[in-house]
Design an enzyme around this catalytic site. Structure first.
Site, PDB file in Angstrom:
ATOM      1  N   ASP A  51       0.825  -1.208   0.000  1.00  0.00           N
ATOM      2  CA  ASP A  51       0.000   0.000   0.000  1.00  0.00           C
ATOM      3  C   ASP A  51       0.861   1.261   0.000  1.00  0.00           C
ATOM      4  OD1 ASP A  51      -2.785  -0.884   0.149  1.00  0.00           O
ATOM      5  OD2 ASP A  51      -2.281  -1.694   2.115  1.00  0.00           O
ATOM      6  N   ILE A  52       1.860   1.290   0.871  1.00  0.00           N
ATOM      7  CA  ILE A  52       2.587   2.529   1.121  1.00  0.00           C
ATOM      8  C   ILE A  52       3.492   2.912  -0.045  1.00  0.00           C
ATOM      9  CG2 ILE A  52       4.360   3.566   2.598  1.00  0.00           C
ATOM     10  CD1 ILE A  52       3.005   2.203   4.966  1.00  0.00           C
TER      11      ILE A  52
END
Length: 399
Positions: free
Chosen positions: A172-173
């Site tokens: 995600d990041i």
């Protein structure tokens, strides 16, 4: 980024982390939430004394410095509210599956027709058809799916163990960070040309980019890299070694670093040994290198090892999170931030902003917003009169 107006239609982790980067650096980020709020508001953890339960640590960590407006996007009037916000915005970012914004009535084409300079950022599992239709386009994705498919789990973990997920949600990041970078490139272009762009980052694509090493290894020599624990396939020593009180990372792949390490360990003859004198030789003799290093590190604490080596050989202790709270580096760099937590008598700590800019005002950090906390404020700024706002509230179009 003061003066940059960002409409945040994201939820969970990837999108909110991306928009947090903008908010931390001064942009006005308006978080548009459904009437029940971002799903991460209820995912904790919560303080023991928190009876309000407005949001837990997950939400607090990646939604600071934003303002919240709660809007029912299943309602035509709610959709119109967001369209009006987007008309005056510089950026809109969302992380729905493809076609969701079309179904809502907020497709990119309609929004950019009303605001040609709008930069539109999208984070999806497998990208948006506008930039290349993937056969997986309609699939949902989470962090672990992106990690698994990209190849990163195949090279993470012990050789005799199962594929291992990286602890933090990098699936995600990392896409979030790339999206922020792409959006800012498009903002610079829009400021010069008056025309915005559609910026698309697929989680899968981002993670393949992060795994660049295995791609070139396979292309150059046909290798299919596998799990090697904490060792590096091309460098040695470059790993984690047992200390008397835990573990320590040591990286001395350059021959002069290896010579210095050998000297400190009281084994200077190792630097001249043809079997260990070069990085390639040490990679081939990795097990002997590990045995020599651990004979020395096991008799010392992590602090002793770091104090002895760190000025000339890259090294550091394998910390648990409690050690971070007493690390003087993180204190000086403001990497652990205290922010107010509604419902709790004491502040909470969240990870800080690593981007430091000389000459900039000292960064300020506000807690994450309550659900719809700035709804009226935002609508008034956009020209909604009080009676109209009250009617929208009464009809549960906004909260």
């Amino acid at each position: 980024m003061e003066g940059l107006h960002v409409i945040d239609l994201t939820r969970a982790l990837a999108g909110p982390y991306c928009t947090m980067l903008f908010a931390d650096l001064g942009a006005d980020v308006i978080k548009v939430e459904p009437l029940h709020g971002d799903v991460s508001r209820t995912q904790g953890p919560y303080r023991a004394d928190d009876e309000l339960l407005a949001f837990g640590g997950y939400f607090a960590s990646v939604n600071r410095n934003k303002r919240s407006i709660a809007v029912d996007l299943s309602n035509a009037e709610g959709v119109d509210v967001v369209r009006r916000l987007a008309r005056e915005a510089d950026v809109l970012i969302e992380n729905f599956r493809p076609h969701v914004m079309e179904e809502i009535g907020l497709p990119y084409e309609k929004l950019c027709a009303e605001n040609p300079r709008l930069v539109y950022g999208a984070i999806r599992g497998f990208g948006d058809p506008r930039t290349g239709r993937s056969p997986y386009a309609d699939r949902s994705a989470f962090d672990i799916v992106a990690q698994a498919m990209s190849g990163i789990m195949a090279i993470t973990g012990r050789p005799d163990g199962e594929p291992t997920k990286i602890g933090p949600g990098i699936g995600d990041i990392f896409p979030a960070v790339l999206t922020a970078f792409g959006v800012m490139a498009a903002v610079a272009d829009a400021q010069a040309t008056g025309v915005g762009r559609f910026v698309d980052v697929a989680m899968y694509d981002a993670m393949v980019s992060l795994c660049e090493r295995v791609v070139h290894q396979h292309s150059f020599v046909g290798a299919v890299p596998a799990r090697e624990g904490n060792d590096h396939p091309l460098l040695a020593p470059f790993g984690v070694y047992r200390a008397g009180d835990g573990w320590v990372a040591i990286a001395a792949p350059l021959d002069r670093q290896w010579a210095r390490l050998a000297e400190v360990m009281g084994r200077p003859e190792l630097a001249a040994d043809p079997a260990l004198a070069t990085n390639a030789a040490r990679v081939a003799g990795r097990e002997r290198v590990r045995a020599v290093i651990e004979e020395w590190t096991a008799a010392r604490t992590r602090a002793q090892i770091t104090e002895t080596l760190a000025d000339t050989v890259p090294c550091g202790p394998v910390n648990t999170v409690d050690a971070l709270f007493t690390d003087p580096h993180l204190a000086v760099r403001r990497m652990l931030l205290e922010v107010e937590q509604p419902g709790s008598a004491t502040p909470v700590t969240v990870a800080g902003q690593p981007i430091k800019v000389t000459g900039a005002p000292e960064q300020t950090f506000r807690r994450a917003p309550l659900l719809g906390e700035q709804t009226e404020e935002i609508l008034r700024e956009r020209g909604f009169d009080p009676a109209h706002i009250e009617r929208l509230r009464s009809a549960r179009v906004v909260r």
